[in-house]
Design a protein around this motif. Structure first.
Motif, PDB file in Angstrom:
ATOM      1  N   UNK A 190       0.116  -2.961 -21.709  1.00 57.42           N
ATOM      2  CA  UNK A 190       0.807  -3.033 -23.005  1.00 57.42           C
ATOM      3  C   UNK A 190       2.156  -3.732 -22.868  1.00 57.42           C
ATOM      4  N   UNK A 191       2.887  -3.422 -21.795  1.00 60.23           N
ATOM      5  CA  UNK A 191       4.170  -4.087 -21.554  1.00 60.23           C
ATOM      6  C   UNK A 191       3.999  -5.581 -21.332  1.00 60.23           C
ATOM      7  N   UNK A 192       2.968  -5.959 -20.576  1.00 62.35           N
ATOM      8  CA  UNK A 192       2.681  -7.375 -20.341  1.00 62.35           C
ATOM      9  C   UNK A 192       2.402  -8.079 -21.663  1.00 62.35           C
ATOM     10  N   UNK A 193       1.585  -7.455 -22.518  1.00 64.65           N
ATOM     11  CA  UNK A 193       1.259  -8.068 -23.809  1.00 64.65           C
ATOM     12  C   UNK A 193       2.491  -8.164 -24.704  1.00 64.65           C
ATOM     13  N   UNK A 194       3.318  -7.123 -24.705  1.00 61.04           N
ATOM     14  CA  UNK A 194       4.525  -7.182 -25.537  1.00 61.04           C
ATOM     15  C   UNK A 194       5.465  -8.280 -25.067  1.00 61.04           C
ATOM     16  N   UNK A 195       5.607  -8.442 -23.753  1.00 64.46           N
ATOM     17  CA  UNK A 195       6.464  -9.524 -23.239  1.00 64.46           C
ATOM     18  C   UNK A 195       5.853 -10.898 -23.529  1.00 64.46           C
ATOM     19  N   UNK A 196       4.575 -11.045 -23.291  1.00 64.92           N
ATOM     20  CA  UNK A 196       3.911 -12.339 -23.475  1.00 64.92           C
ATOM     21  C   UNK A 196       3.961 -12.790 -24.934  1.00 64.92           C
ATOM     22  N   UNK A 197       3.765 -11.853 -25.860  1.00 65.90           N
ATOM     23  CA  UNK A 197       3.741 -12.193 -27.277  1.00 65.90           C
ATOM     24  C   UNK A 197       5.020 -11.788 -28.006  1.00 65.90           C
ATOM     25  N   UNK A 198       6.066 -11.459 -27.238  1.00 67.36           N
ATOM     26  CA  UNK A 198       7.395 -11.133 -27.779  1.00 67.36           C
ATOM     27  C   UNK A 198       7.317 -10.068 -28.887  1.00 67.36           C
ATOM     28  N   UNK A 205      13.455   0.922 -19.453  1.00 71.76           N
ATOM     29  CA  UNK A 205      13.009   2.325 -19.439  1.00 71.76           C
ATOM     30  C   UNK A 205      12.458   2.732 -20.794  1.00 71.76           C
ATOM     31  N   UNK A 206      13.184   2.435 -21.877  1.00 72.91           N
ATOM     32  CA  UNK A 206      12.739   2.857 -23.205  1.00 72.91           C
ATOM     33  C   UNK A 206      11.507   2.094 -23.644  1.00 72.91           C
ATOM     34  N   UNK A 207      11.387   0.842 -23.244  1.00 76.71           N
ATOM     35  CA  UNK A 207      10.187   0.080 -23.574  1.00 76.71           C
ATOM     36  C   UNK A 207       8.971   0.681 -22.868  1.00 76.71           C
ATOM     37  N   UNK A 208       9.130   1.055 -21.595  1.00 78.81           N
ATOM     38  CA  UNK A 208       8.028   1.675 -20.866  1.00 78.81           C
ATOM     39  C   UNK A 208       7.708   3.053 -21.446  1.00 78.81           C
ATOM     40  N   UNK A 209       8.733   3.777 -21.852  1.00 74.09           N
ATOM     41  CA  UNK A 209       8.509   5.088 -22.468  1.00 74.09           C
ATOM     42  C   UNK A 209       7.742   4.925 -23.781  1.00 74.09           C
ATOM     43  N   UNK A 210       8.066   3.896 -24.544  1.00 68.83           N
ATOM     44  CA  UNK A 210       7.366   3.606 -25.788  1.00 68.83           C
ATOM     45  C   UNK A 210       5.885   3.333 -25.515  1.00 68.83           C
ATOM     46  N   UNK A 211       5.610   2.526 -24.509  1.00 58.90           N
ATOM     47  CA  UNK A 211       4.228   2.222 -24.152  1.00 58.90           C
ATOM     48  C   UNK A 211       3.500   3.481 -23.697  1.00 58.90           C
ATOM     49  N   UNK A 212       4.176   4.309 -22.921  1.00 58.90           N
ATOM     50  CA  UNK A 212       3.584   5.553 -22.431  1.00 58.90           C
ATOM     51  C   UNK A 212       3.239   6.482 -23.595  1.00 58.90           C
TER      52      UNK A 212
END
Length: 186
Positions: free
Chosen positions: A111-119, A137-144
């Motif tokens: 999910x983090x990879x997709x969010x970064x790739x597609x901004x 940290x908060x971005x990873x927590x959001x994905x989790x």
């Protein structure tokens, strides 16, 4: 698409950037497609399909083609082994728990990879609070949180983001979740 198409920017493959193609809780829009049922019944298989579609390794990292081509087999065979170990009481419980933790980790990386790739910004406003912090940290927590609270919805959202399910519906029995001959990412 779920609304304001004017705000969509698309990459060279026609994949939306800046936001998800569909909302997190719009997984029931495809209730009659294999994408939904596979995400509901076998999320590790959908994760393997997405990792393969995005050319990522079994642990959600970028890698050489000879490594990424084995992703689907590695994830699905591990899942089958875990299901088989479920026949043995203690070992089964432990392996199932460890595999669940592993899938949350891989799902977060995916999910983090997709969010970064597609901004795509993080989506859980309740988690980020009024400051809308976008630290790693908060971005990873959001994905989790997205994966833990609704694994099915999260995998359907990721799957639908990388292909147009109206033109190319998902297929359960392929390594990338798409019909043979269809573009890998649309």
């Amino acid at each position: 698409d779920d609304g304001d198409d004017a705000a969509f920017l698309e990459d060279e493959f026609g994949v939306p950037t800046g936001r998800w193609r569909t909302d997190l809780c719009s997984c029931c829009d495809v209730l009659m497609q294999s994408t939904f049922w596979l995400s509901f019944c076998c999320p590790p298989v959908v994760a393997a399909q997405l990792l393969t579609r995005l050319n990522l390794t079994w642990n959600g990292k970028e890698g050489p083609p000879e490594e990424t081509s084995l992703t689907y087999n590695r994830v699905v065979l591990t899942y089958i082994c875990v299901l088989t170990m479920g026949l043995f009481p203690f070992v089964g419980y432990l392996s199932t728990f460890l595999f669940f933790v592993f899938m949350i980790y891989v799902g977060m990386r995916l999910r983090g990879y997709m969010r970064r790739r597609y901004r795509i910004p993080p989506s859980s406003a309740f988690l980020l609070g009024p400051t809308r912090s976008t630290t790693p940290f908060w971005e990873q927590a959001d994905d989790c949180v997205c994966l833990f609270l609704c694994t099915c919805c999260s995998f359907v959202q990721m799957s639908r983001h990388t292909h147009n399910d109206k033109e190319y519906p998902g297929y359960a029995c392929t390594t990338n979740g798409l019909e043979y001959g269809s573009p890998g990412i649309v």
